[in-house]
Design a protein around this motif. Structure first.
Motif, PDB file in Angstrom:
ATOM      1  N   SER A   1       0.816  -1.218   0.000  1.00 34.16           N
ATOM      2  CA  SER A   1       0.000   0.000   0.000  1.00 34.16           C
ATOM      3  C   SER A   1       0.848   1.266   0.000  1.00 34.16           C
ATOM      4  O   SER A   1       0.330   2.344  -0.321  1.00 34.16           O
ATOM      5  CB  SER A   1      -0.927   0.008   1.219  1.00 34.16           C
ATOM      6  N   VAL A   2       2.134   1.188   0.354  1.00 32.83           N
ATOM      7  CA  VAL A   2       2.998   2.376   0.380  1.00 32.83           C
ATOM      8  C   VAL A   2       4.073   2.316  -0.700  1.00 32.83           C
ATOM      9  O   VAL A   2       5.019   3.084  -0.672  1.00 32.83           O
ATOM     10  CB  VAL A   2       3.648   2.553   1.774  1.00 32.83           C
ATOM     11  N   LYS A   3       3.941   1.397  -1.639  1.00 30.61           N
ATOM     12  CA  LYS A   3       4.890   1.316  -2.740  1.00 30.61           C
ATOM     13  C   LYS A   3       4.481   2.244  -3.882  1.00 30.61           C
ATOM     14  O   LYS A   3       3.284   2.505  -4.093  1.00 30.61           O
ATOM     15  CB  LYS A   3       4.955  -0.119  -3.285  1.00 30.61           C
ATOM     16  N   GLU A   4       5.477   2.701  -4.614  1.00 32.76           N
ATOM     17  CA  GLU A   4       5.186   3.408  -5.851  1.00 32.76           C
ATOM     18  C   GLU A   4       4.774   2.398  -6.915  1.00 32.76           C
ATOM     19  O   GLU A   4       5.135   1.223  -6.856  1.00 32.76           O
ATOM     20  CB  GLU A   4       6.406   4.203  -6.307  1.00 32.76           C
ATOM     21  N   ASN A   5       4.027   2.868  -7.905  1.00 28.50           N
ATOM     22  CA  ASN A   5       3.465   1.946  -8.891  1.00 28.50           C
ATOM     23  C   ASN A   5       4.551   1.212  -9.684  1.00 28.50           C
ATOM     24  O   ASN A   5       4.364   0.058 -10.085  1.00 28.50           O
ATOM     25  CB  ASN A   5       2.553   2.711  -9.852  1.00 28.50           C
ATOM     26  N   SER A   6       5.689   1.836  -9.887  1.00 25.76           N
ATOM     27  CA  SER A   6       6.754   1.218 -10.684  1.00 25.76           C
ATOM     28  C   SER A   6       7.328  -0.015  -9.999  1.00 25.76           C
ATOM     29  O   SER A   6       7.856  -0.912 -10.664  1.00 25.76           O
ATOM     30  CB  SER A   6       7.864   2.231 -10.952  1.00 25.76           C
ATOM     31  N   GLN A   7       7.244  -0.092  -8.659  1.00 26.04           N
ATOM     32  CA  GLN A   7       7.813  -1.222  -7.932  1.00 26.04           C
ATOM     33  C   GLN A   7       7.038  -2.518  -8.133  1.00 26.04           C
ATOM     34  O   GLN A   7       7.566  -3.599  -7.897  1.00 26.04           O
ATOM     35  CB  GLN A   7       7.881  -0.912  -6.429  1.00 26.04           C
ATOM     36  N   PHE A   8       5.794  -2.424  -8.591  1.00 20.72           N
ATOM     37  CA  PHE A   8       4.979  -3.623  -8.766  1.00 20.72           C
ATOM     38  C   PHE A   8       5.387  -4.433  -9.995  1.00 20.72           C
ATOM     39  O   PHE A   8       4.920  -5.554 -10.171  1.00 20.72           O
ATOM     40  CB  PHE A   8       3.498  -3.245  -8.858  1.00 20.72           C
ATOM     41  N   TYR A   9       6.232  -3.860 -10.848  1.00 23.34           N
ATOM     42  CA  TYR A   9       6.652  -4.574 -12.049  1.00 23.34           C
ATOM     43  C   TYR A   9       7.974  -5.308 -11.832  1.00 23.34           C
ATOM     44  O   TYR A   9       8.494  -5.918 -12.754  1.00 23.34           O
ATOM     45  CB  TYR A   9       6.793  -3.589 -13.216  1.00 23.34           C
ATOM     46  N   GLY A  10       8.516  -5.249 -10.624  1.00 25.78           N
ATOM     47  CA  GLY A  10       9.738  -5.963 -10.300  1.00 25.78           C
ATOM     48  C   GLY A  10       9.464  -7.126  -9.378  1.00 25.78           C
ATOM     49  O   GLY A  10       8.478  -7.863  -9.528  1.00 25.78           O
TER      50      GLY A  10
END
Length: 296
Positions: free
Chosen positions: A40-49
């Motif tokens: 919930s506190v991650k930036e959207n770009s981190q979900f692709y790693g």
């Protein structure tokens, strides 16, 4: 090896097995919850790693987007109102009913007990369509008298349905607890001139506090997370949706936009109140369930 040593070894093995199972269950629950909080506190770009990668920082904008842009704040307020009204109605009806059924014998008491027990075996999800049709006919009847529809898309009616469907389990649990309380306190109150109502509210209810907290928590969780009835009775597109229904809309919208941080922030907003409430009343919950089940 002596018989005592054999028993000691088997007891240690049994305890090890119990602790192992409990640890596995705890990990299977804690890890997904912790993962949602981190996501919930991650930036959207981190979900692709790497999905297990720790957040690079605390991206609080996800909560702002979920609260304001996705209207989760409005949905949470609706859920708070519905849950509070449903709990209030439930306690006002169930507490006196359970007290009378467990402490007094009168004509029809056995029939009432049987009806409430039978209600335990009825899953409300199976009767939600007849409830919807009944309320729809009620609105149709009101339109014939030029009265605005009232029964559908109404938070109070939704709370009334919640409270009604929770009555059998609540009365069952409270009756079992009330039956374990000694009659001496009531008799002393009657000798002092207290009425039945005053004895019930000032003597019995304070003694039954653990059981009351238990049914409040159980029903709070049921009302807060309920989805099917809310989606059915609040069918209008611009109706006052509750949090679970709003969360589904958020999931559909954010998956299309691929904004996963906002989605998990919405999930946290749904889980957080229940986690906080459970931590606050955990001790009372255990006590109420243990004692309330003795004669239930």
């Amino acid at each position: 090896m002596t018989e005592k040593a054999k028993h000691s070894g088997s007891d240690k093995l049994f305890r090890f097995f119990v602790y192992f199972v409990l640890i596995v269950l705890a990990v299977s629950i804690i890890v997904p919850v912790a993962w949602v909080f981190m996501a919930s506190v991650k930036e959207n770009s981190q979900f692709y790693g790497n999905p297990w990668e720790l957040p690079l920082g605390f991206h609080w904008q996800n909560f702002v987007n979920a609260w304001q842009g996705a209207r989760m704040g409005e949905y949470m307020l609706n859920s708070v109102l519905v849950t509070a009204m449903a709990l209030g109605l439930l306690l006002v009806i169930a507490l006196p009913a359970a007290y009378c059924l467990s402490r007094f014998m009168f004509k029809g008491s056995k029939i009432l007990n049987t009806c409430f027990m039978a209600g335990l075996f009825i899953n409300v999800n199976y009767i939600v369509v007849p409830i919807f049709l009944m309320l729809k006919d009620g609105d149709k009847w009101l339109r014939e008298f030029n009265i605005a529809p009232f029964f559908l898309n109404n938070l109070f009616v939704l709370a009334l349905v919640y409270a009604s469907t929770a009555l059998p389990f609540t009365i069952y649990l409270l009756s079992g607890y009330f039956a374990t309380l000694p009659h001496d306190f009531e008799e002393a109150a009657y000798i002092d001139g207290a009425s039945y109502a005053k004895t019930m509210t000032t003597v019995i209810f304070p003694m039954a506090q653990p059981s009351i907290i238990t049914i409040i928590l159980f029903n709070f969780l049921a009302f807060w997370n309920e989805y099917i009835i809310s989606m059915t009775l609040i069918s209008s597109a611009d109706g006052p949706k509750t949090l679970p229904v709003g969360l589904l809309n958020l999931m559909q919208a954010q998956q299309a936009k691929a904004e996963f941080g906002t989605l998990y922030a919405g999930l946290v907003l749904v889980m957080l109140p229940t986690l906080i409430l459970y931590m606050c009343v955990q001790k009372k919950l255990t006590q109420g369930m243990t004692v309330g089940g003795l004669k239930g």
